[in-house]
Scaffold this motif. Structure first.
Motif, PDB file in Angstrom:
ATOM      1  N   LEU A 173     -48.156  21.518  -0.283  1.00  0.00           N
ATOM      2  CA  LEU A 173     -47.403  21.564   0.971  1.00  0.00           C
ATOM      3  C   LEU A 173     -48.199  20.920   2.101  1.00  0.00           C
ATOM      4  O   LEU A 173     -47.682  20.076   2.838  1.00  0.00           O
ATOM      5  CB  LEU A 173     -47.033  23.005   1.316  1.00  0.00           C
ATOM      6  CG  LEU A 173     -46.260  23.203   2.622  1.00  0.00           C
ATOM      7  CD1 LEU A 173     -44.926  22.479   2.575  1.00  0.00           C
ATOM      8  CD2 LEU A 173     -46.061  24.686   2.888  1.00  0.00           C
ATOM      9  N   LEU A 201     -42.459  30.089   2.650  1.00  0.00           N
ATOM     10  CA  LEU A 201     -42.870  28.846   3.297  1.00  0.00           C
ATOM     11  C   LEU A 201     -43.441  29.119   4.687  1.00  0.00           C
ATOM     12  O   LEU A 201     -44.439  28.510   5.087  1.00  0.00           O
ATOM     13  CB  LEU A 201     -41.693  27.872   3.368  1.00  0.00           C
ATOM     14  CG  LEU A 201     -41.227  27.347   2.001  1.00  0.00           C
ATOM     15  CD1 LEU A 201     -39.915  26.576   2.144  1.00  0.00           C
ATOM     16  CD2 LEU A 201     -42.296  26.488   1.344  1.00  0.00           C
ATOM     17  N   THR A 224     -39.235  13.844   6.290  1.00  0.00           N
ATOM     18  CA  THR A 224     -38.661  14.964   5.550  1.00  0.00           C
ATOM     19  C   THR A 224     -39.349  15.170   4.215  1.00  0.00           C
ATOM     20  O   THR A 224     -39.520  14.236   3.444  1.00  0.00           O
ATOM     21  CB  THR A 224     -37.150  14.721   5.336  1.00  0.00           C
ATOM     22  OG1 THR A 224     -36.530  14.547   6.613  1.00  0.00           O
ATOM     23  CG2 THR A 224     -36.497  15.885   4.627  1.00  0.00           C
ATOM     24  N   LEU A 225     -39.716  16.433   3.974  1.00  0.00           N
ATOM     25  CA  LEU A 225     -40.259  16.870   2.695  1.00  0.00           C
ATOM     26  C   LEU A 225     -39.140  17.642   2.011  1.00  0.00           C
ATOM     27  O   LEU A 225     -38.469  18.451   2.655  1.00  0.00           O
ATOM     28  CB  LEU A 225     -41.457  17.791   2.890  1.00  0.00           C
ATOM     29  CG  LEU A 225     -42.704  17.187   3.555  1.00  0.00           C
ATOM     30  CD1 LEU A 225     -42.588  17.237   5.054  1.00  0.00           C
ATOM     31  CD2 LEU A 225     -43.920  17.933   3.103  1.00  0.00           C
ATOM     32  N   SER A 254     -43.731  26.756  12.806  1.00  0.00           N
ATOM     33  CA  SER A 254     -42.515  26.483  12.036  1.00  0.00           C
ATOM     34  C   SER A 254     -41.338  27.182  12.677  1.00  0.00           C
ATOM     35  O   SER A 254     -41.490  28.131  13.443  1.00  0.00           O
ATOM     36  CB  SER A 254     -42.673  26.936  10.581  1.00  0.00           C
ATOM     37  OG  SER A 254     -42.767  28.346  10.506  1.00  0.00           O
ATOM     38  N   VAL A 261     -42.827  22.338  12.049  1.00  0.00           N
ATOM     39  CA  VAL A 261     -42.185  22.112  10.763  1.00  0.00           C
ATOM     40  C   VAL A 261     -40.890  22.908  10.756  1.00  0.00           C
ATOM     41  O   VAL A 261     -40.909  24.132  10.869  1.00  0.00           O
ATOM     42  CB  VAL A 261     -43.093  22.559   9.597  1.00  0.00           C
ATOM     43  CG1 VAL A 261     -42.395  22.324   8.263  1.00  0.00           C
ATOM     44  CG2 VAL A 261     -44.430  21.825   9.643  1.00  0.00           C
ATOM     45  N   ILE A 288     -47.362  17.559   4.311  1.00  0.00           N
ATOM     46  CA  ILE A 288     -47.245  17.583   5.771  1.00  0.00           C
ATOM     47  C   ILE A 288     -48.202  16.581   6.399  1.00  0.00           C
ATOM     48  O   ILE A 288     -47.852  15.900   7.362  1.00  0.00           O
ATOM     49  CB  ILE A 288     -47.458  19.012   6.309  1.00  0.00           C
ATOM     50  CG1 ILE A 288     -46.268  19.876   5.900  1.00  0.00           C
ATOM     51  CG2 ILE A 288     -47.649  19.018   7.821  1.00  0.00           C
ATOM     52  CD1 ILE A 288     -46.425  21.344   6.167  1.00  0.00           C
ATOM     53  N   CYS A 346     -41.550  17.643  11.625  1.00  0.00           N
ATOM     54  CA  CYS A 346     -41.093  17.204  10.322  1.00  0.00           C
ATOM     55  C   CYS A 346     -40.186  18.281   9.749  1.00  0.00           C
ATOM     56  O   CYS A 346     -40.129  19.403  10.254  1.00  0.00           O
ATOM     57  CB  CYS A 346     -42.256  16.880   9.390  1.00  0.00           C
ATOM     58  SG  CYS A 346     -43.301  18.267   8.931  1.00  0.00           S
ATOM     59  N   ILE A 358     -38.075  20.045  -1.342  1.00  0.00           N
ATOM     60  CA  ILE A 358     -38.513  20.848  -2.485  1.00  0.00           C
ATOM     61  C   ILE A 358     -37.402  20.826  -3.525  1.00  0.00           C
ATOM     62  O   ILE A 358     -36.251  21.127  -3.216  1.00  0.00           O
ATOM     63  CB  ILE A 358     -38.802  22.295  -2.060  1.00  0.00           C
ATOM     64  CG1 ILE A 358     -39.909  22.320  -1.009  1.00  0.00           C
ATOM     65  CG2 ILE A 358     -39.180  23.143  -3.279  1.00  0.00           C
ATOM     66  CD1 ILE A 358     -40.099  23.676  -0.357  1.00  0.00           C
ATOM     67  N   LEU A 392     -38.752  20.373   6.331  1.00  0.00           N
ATOM     68  CA  LEU A 392     -39.036  20.822   4.977  1.00  0.00           C
ATOM     69  C   LEU A 392     -37.764  21.452   4.437  1.00  0.00           C
ATOM     70  O   LEU A 392     -37.333  22.501   4.920  1.00  0.00           O
ATOM     71  CB  LEU A 392     -40.189  21.839   4.994  1.00  0.00           C
ATOM     72  CG  LEU A 392     -40.575  22.499   3.679  1.00  0.00           C
ATOM     73  CD1 LEU A 392     -40.990  21.450   2.646  1.00  0.00           C
ATOM     74  CD2 LEU A 392     -41.698  23.491   3.912  1.00  0.00           C
ATOM     75  N   VAL A 429     -38.062  24.392   8.750  1.00  0.00           N
ATOM     76  CA  VAL A 429     -37.883  24.806   7.360  1.00  0.00           C
ATOM     77  C   VAL A 429     -36.423  25.153   7.129  1.00  0.00           C
ATOM     78  O   VAL A 429     -35.860  25.971   7.859  1.00  0.00           O
ATOM     79  CB  VAL A 429     -38.762  26.031   7.030  1.00  0.00           C
ATOM     80  CG1 VAL A 429     -38.522  26.511   5.608  1.00  0.00           C
ATOM     81  CG2 VAL A 429     -40.236  25.711   7.257  1.00  0.00           C
ATOM     82  N   ASP A 441     -35.597  22.974   1.298  1.00  0.00           N
ATOM     83  CA  ASP A 441     -35.585  23.562  -0.035  1.00  0.00           C
ATOM     84  C   ASP A 441     -34.199  23.312  -0.620  1.00  0.00           C
ATOM     85  O   ASP A 441     -33.229  23.938  -0.213  1.00  0.00           O
ATOM     86  CB  ASP A 441     -35.874  25.065   0.075  1.00  0.00           C
ATOM     87  CG  ASP A 441     -35.750  25.793  -1.245  1.00  0.00           C
ATOM     88  OD1 ASP A 441     -36.086  25.204  -2.284  1.00  0.00           O
ATOM     89  OD2 ASP A 441     -35.315  26.959  -1.224  1.00  0.00           O
TER      90      ASP A 441
END
Length: 125
Positions: free
Chosen positions: A110, A19, A77-78, A30, A6, A114, A50, A80, A52, A8, A54
């Motif tokens: 979260l 995170l 993509t996630l 991560s 992940v 994921i 992936c 926040i 993440l 971040v 913010d």
């Protein structure tokens, strides 16, 4: 499936640490970045993972919409966003964000995001 990392992205050091702790508590790998460009420069097209992101607070248009869109094309993509910030969420969706998470992000939300990203076709070998 290969091990997923992940990536971040957050300009806020406290959020990056939070995170990373959440991901570590779930035994997930991560890699943290301060901005999207640094992440895109590091993450090659052959990497499995992936993203993440913010989004900065009070950033209804997204700090780098073209970079976010480029990232979303390359990997699930996630994003926040601030709780209740509809323009920020819409911007993330338009850029191609797969999962939108509201601040404050919980461990359960979260990990569910994921898992959803993990089912994305871009992660299949």
């Amino acid at each position: 499936m290969p091990t997923v990392t992940v990536s971040v992205v957050s300009a806020d050091p406290a959020m990056r640490a939070y995170l990373a702790d959440l991901l570590r508590s779930a035994s997930l790998r991560s890699k943290a970045f301060t901005d999207l460009q640094a992440c895109l420069d590091h993450v090659g097209s052959d990497r499995i993972g992936c993203l993440l992101v913010d989004m900065p607070a009070n950033d209804s248009g997204g700090s780098e919409p073209s970079q976010l869109a480029a990232a979303c094309v390359r990997m699930p993509t996630l994003v926040i966003v601030d709780r209740g910030d509809v323009p920020q969420a819409v911007s993330a969706l338009k850029a191609g964000g797969l999962v939108i998470l509201e601040r404050p992000v919980t461990r359960a939300d979260l990990l569910a995001g994921i898992r959803r990203a993990g089912s994305d076709e871009r992660l299949r070998t």
